[in-house]
Design a protein around this motif. Structure first.
Motif, PDB file in Angstrom:
ATOM      1  N   GLY A 370       0.315  -1.062  -0.339  1.00  0.00           N
ATOM      2  CA  GLY A 370       0.015   0.414  -0.224  1.00  0.00           C
ATOM      3  C   GLY A 370       1.001   0.713  -0.008  1.00  0.00           C
ATOM      4  O   GLY A 370      -0.069   1.799  -0.490  1.00  0.00           O
ATOM      5  N   VAL A 400      -2.715  -1.161  -5.640  1.00  0.00           N
ATOM      6  CA  VAL A 400      -2.457  -1.972  -4.329  1.00  0.00           C
ATOM      7  C   VAL A 400      -2.696  -3.574  -5.706  1.00  0.00           C
ATOM      8  O   VAL A 400      -1.621  -4.718  -5.400  1.00  0.00           O
ATOM      9  N   GLN A 458      -6.033   2.118  -3.309  1.00  0.00           N
ATOM     10  CA  GLN A 458      -6.780   0.095  -2.568  1.00  0.00           C
ATOM     11  C   GLN A 458      -8.326   0.126  -3.691  1.00  0.00           C
ATOM     12  O   GLN A 458      -8.615   0.511  -4.423  1.00  0.00           O
ATOM     13  N   VAL A 472      -4.667   1.415   6.206  1.00  0.00           N
ATOM     14  CA  VAL A 472      -3.247   0.879   5.207  1.00  0.00           C
ATOM     15  C   VAL A 472      -1.967   0.956   6.626  1.00  0.00           C
ATOM     16  O   VAL A 472      -1.969   2.223   7.040  1.00  0.00           O
ATOM     17  N   VAL A 549     -11.159   5.018  -0.498  1.00  0.00           N
ATOM     18  CA  VAL A 549     -11.227   3.914  -1.357  1.00  0.00           C
ATOM     19  C   VAL A 549     -12.510   3.984  -2.393  1.00  0.00           C
ATOM     20  O   VAL A 549     -13.681   5.213  -2.283  1.00  0.00           O
TER      21      VAL A 549
END
Ligand SMILES: *[C@@H]1O[C@H](CO)[C@@H](O)[C@H](O)[C@H]1NC(C)=O
Ligand SMILES: *[C@@H]1O[C@H](CO)[C@@H](O)[C@H](O)[C@H]1NC(C)=O
Length: 592
Positions: A370, A400, A458, A472, A549
Motif C-alpha cells: 500500500g 495495490v 486501494q 493501511v 477508496v
C-alpha cells in the motif's frame, strides 16, 4: 551469585559441545541435536526446585520469561521424527540458503539476549548465486516444511496467466536484494504451518506446557541441513489462562535414543552492570547436557555486550523520564493523505566512543504494498535525511491489486560515522535523576528522519459497504547502530561476543540481508545495536494511514478501466473519467 571466574571454563565447554556435534553430523544423519534455553526475566538462580534432572529427562518448573528451543539436523532426520520421508535429495550441490522467519504480531517484544525488534509477520529470504535453481530444488521442501509455497512453474508458452492460489507464495513475489531474494507478508500466507506441515508437527511436540503459541519461528535450510529455532513467552504474570489462573509453566524435556544425538538444557538469568551508557550483560545460570552416555550438569556464565541500548528510565507512576537513555518514535503524518511523511524521532547519543565509534545509524522501513517511495525524490533529499537505498516495488503507476510483489524496503543511513559530530543531532539540556534521587545535568541528542511516502490506490470496496476510507498499516521502522564486528584479534570480549552469539543470536530479517556476510563462516560482518521504540510498547508498533477508496457500485461497470487509468492522477480524476465513460456508454445505449 556464581563466581565470575568460571566463565572461561564454561564457555569452552559450551563451544566444545557445538563443534563435536557438527563433526559427527555426517555419520549420524538421522539424529538431531536439540538445545533448550530458558531465560528468566527475574534474577532466579536455577536450583533443584526448578531444574529437576533424572535419567534422560529434565523438568523445568516455574519459569517467568522466555523459552527457546533449537533443533538442528539433516532434512532426513527432521522428517523422520514426524514420521515422514524427506523429499528426494537433489539439493546435494546447491549452495543456496532458505531462511524463513515469522514473528507473531500479537507477541510481546522479546527481551535481550534476543533482538526485541523483529518486524511482525512472515519473512522469506533465499540466498543464492542461482535463484532459479535454488527455488526449484528447495520449493517442494519448503512447502513440506511450512506449507504456503506454490511451486508450479509458469510455462513459457502459456497464453493464459497461471491462476494463483490466493495469498500463497510464488517465486515472482520475491524482491532482489544483493544476492538474496526476499518477501515480507504482514498477514500469514495461506496454508502457513498447516497441520500437515513438518514444522507445525515439530512445534506441537515441543509446545507442551505453553498456553500460547510461539512468538518467533526461525528456520534455516542450507545444503540439506535444517536449523529451527522457536521462542515462546513463558509463565509471565499477565499471561493468564482462560480461568484467570497464573499459568504454571512446567516443561518436560526428554532424551530420545532413537532420534536424538544430544539435548542441551540451559537456564539463564540476566544481570546487568551499567556504567555511564555502557551496559555489560551477564547471563548466569546452569546447563544440563543429555546424551546417550547420561547427564552432565554445569554452571554457566555468558558475558556479552547488550544488543540493545538502554531505554529511558521512567517514573513508575507518572511515566516521566527520570534518566535519559535511547529510544525512538515514528509516525505517518498527516494520517489521511496520499503523500504522508514517515517521521522518525530518535534519541540516542552519537558521542559514546565505546559504543558508536565506527558505527552508522540506520533506519529501515519495511513497507507493505500500500506504500511506496520515489527513489529519485529520496536521492535529492540525501543531504537532509541521509543516503537511502530502496528495494522492491517503486512503480508509482500501479494500484495495490496490480503490484506483483509484497512491497518495498527503504533503508536510510541517517548518520554515517564520518559526519557524526557535525550535524543532525539537536542537543538539549536535560536532568537525570538517579535511583537515590540525586540530580545530574546532562545533554540529550535528538535526530529526526523524515521520509516522504506515497500511497497506492486501494481496491474498491464491495457494494453496500459504507466505508469511504481503508486503514493501511505499516510497521514502525527498525532503528539500529550498525558497527563492524569485533571478531578478529585476541580481544577477549570479542571472543565472548562470538560465543554468546552462537548461543543466543537470531538475526532479524530483512535487516541481516542488507549487510555483507563472511563467505567462509556465513556470519554477519557487522553487529547491530538496537534502539527500542519509546515508550516501550507491548507489541511492535504500527503506523496507520487512512486512504480513500472507491466503491464497487460506482465502478462495477468498467472496473477494468479504473485499473488501466489508476495511474492517470488522483482517484477522483479516475472516478470522474469512469463516470464519463459510463455515461457515454449508457447514452450510446439510448441512441441505439
Ligand atoms: C517523539 O519523541 C519526541 C522526542 O522525545 C517527542 O518530542 C515527540 O512528542 C514524540 N512524538 C510522538 C508522536 O510521540
Ligand atoms: C544548555 O546549557 C548551557 C549552559 O548551562 C547553555 O549555554 C545552553 O544554551 C543550553 N542549551 C539549551 C539547548 O538550552
Amino acid at each position: 551469585m556464581l563466581p565470575l571466574s568460571i566463565s572461561a571454563a564454561v564457555l569452552v565447554a559450551l563451544s566444545a559441545t557445538a563443534s563435536v556435534a557438527v563433526a559427527s553430523d555426517a555419520t549420524s544423519s538421522s539424529l538431531l541435536q536439540h538445545r533448550h534455553s530458558f531465560f528468566s526475566t527475574l534474577p532466579v538462580e536455577p536450583s533443584d526446585e526448578n531444574l529437576k534432572v533424572s535419567r534422560h529427562q529434565v523438568k523445568v518448573i516455574g519459569l517467568t520469561g522466555f523459552r527457546e528451543w533449537e533443533v538442528k539436523g539433516s532434512l532426513h532426520g527432521l522428517f523422520h521424527v514426524v514420521g515422514k520421508t524427506a523429499p528426494g535429495d537433489s539439493h546435494g550441490n546447491d549452495n543456496g540458503k532458505v531462511h524463513v522467519q515469522w514473528f507473531d504480531n500479537k507477541a510481546p517484544l522479546l527481551r535481550p539476549p534476543f533482538t526485541p525488534t523483529y518486524i511482525p509477520g512472515f519473512h522469506l529470504a533465499i540466498t543464492s548465486d542461482n535463484f532459479e535453481k535454488t527455488w526449484k530444488e528447495n520449493c517442494h521442501i519448503v512447502a513440506d516444511l511450512i506449507g504456503s509455497v506454490d511451486c508450479r512453474e509458469i510455462e513459457a508458452d502459456a497464453t493464459t496467466p497461471l491462476e494463483r492460489h490466493p495469498n500463497t507464495l510464488r517465486a515472482e513475489d520475491l524482491t532482489a536484494i544483493h544476492k538474496h531474494r526476499y518477501l515480507h507478508k504482514t498477514a500469514d500466507p495461506a496454508g502457513f504451518l498447516s497441520s500437515s506441515s513438518v514444522v507445525s508437527s515439530l512445534i506441537s511436540q515441543q509446545q507442551a506446557g505453553s498456553t500460547s503459541g510461539p512468538a518467533l519461528i526461525d528456520l534455516v535450510l542450507h545444503k540439506g541441513k535444517v536449523s529451527l529455532k522457536v521462542i515462546w513467552t513463558a509463565g509471565s504474570g499477565n499471561n493468564n489462562n482462560k480461568d484467570g489462573e497464573k499459568s504454571q509453566s512446567t516443561v518436560e524435556i526428554l532424551f530420545n535414543e532413537k532420534t536424538d544425538k544430544v539435548v542441551e538444557v540451559g537456564w539463564f538469568y540476566r544481570e546487568i552492570t551499567e556504567q555511564e551508557y555502557s551496559v555489560y550483560d551477564h547471563y548466569l545460570g546452569a546447563t544440563v547436557q543429555l546424551d546417550s552416555e547420561g547427564e552432565t550438569i554445569n554452571e554457566a556464565l555468558i558475558q556479552t555486550r547488550s544488543p540493545v541500548f538502554p531505554p529511558h528510565r521512567r517514573d513508575f507512576s507518572t511515566g516521566n523520564i527520570r534518566a535519559y537513555g535511547h529510544g525512538y518514535n515514528s509516525t505517518m503524518t498527516p494520517s489521511q493523505s496520499f503523500h504522508p511523511h514517515s517521521v522518525t524521532t530518535i534519541q540516542s547519543n552519537p558521542n559514546i566512543q565505546e559504543t558508536t565509534a565506527g558505527c552508522d545509524l540506520h533506519v529501515l522501513q519495511v513497507l507493505p504494498a500500500g506504500y511506496f517511495v520515489d527513489p529519485f525524490q529520496l536521492e535529492g533529499l540525501a543531504p537532509e535525511i541521509g543516503e537511502s537505498t530502496v528495494y522492491g516495488e517503486t512503480d508509482l503507476e500501479k494500484p495495490v491489486g496490480v503490484v506483483t510483489g509484497w512491497g518495498s524496503l527503504v533503508m536510510v543511513k541517517a548518520q554515517p560515522e564520518d559526519s557524526i559530530k557535525t550535524s543532525k543531532w539537536t542537543p538539549s539540556n536535560i536532568t537525570n535523576i538517579d535511583t537515590k534521587g540525586i540530580k545530574t545535568d546532562s545533554v540529550s541528542y535528538t535526530s529526526v528522519v523524515d521520509i516522504p511516502m506515497h500511497m497506492r490506490y486501494q481496491p474498491p470496496v464491495e457494494e453496500g459497504n459504507p466505508a469511504t476510507h481503508v486503514k493501511v498499516e505499516a510497521p514502525w521502522p527498525i532503528v539500529a547502530w550498525v558497527c563492524p564486528t569485533a571478531t578478529h584479534g585476541g580481544d577477549e570480549s570479542a571472543a565472548l561476543n562470538v560465543a554468546a552469539k552462537k548461543l543466543f543470536y537470531i538475526p532479524a530479517l530483512p535487516l541481516s540481508l542488507l549487510f555483507p556476510r563472511d563467505e567462509k563462516t556465513d556470519r554477519e560482518t557487522v553487529d547491530f545495536r538496537f534502539v527500542l521504540p519509546d515508550p516501550i510498547p507491548k507489541q511492535f508498533p504500527v503506523a496507520k494511514m487512512s486512504v480513500p477508496v472507491g466503491r464497487l457500485d460506482d465502478m462495477n461497470l468498467v472496473r477494468t478501466a479504473t485499473f488501466v487509468m489508476a495511474g492517470a492522477g488522483t482517484l477522483a480524476v479516475a472516478l470522474a473519467l469512469v463516470r464519463t465513460v459510463a455515461g457515454r456508454t449508457s447514452g450510446k445505449g439510448k441512441q441505439d
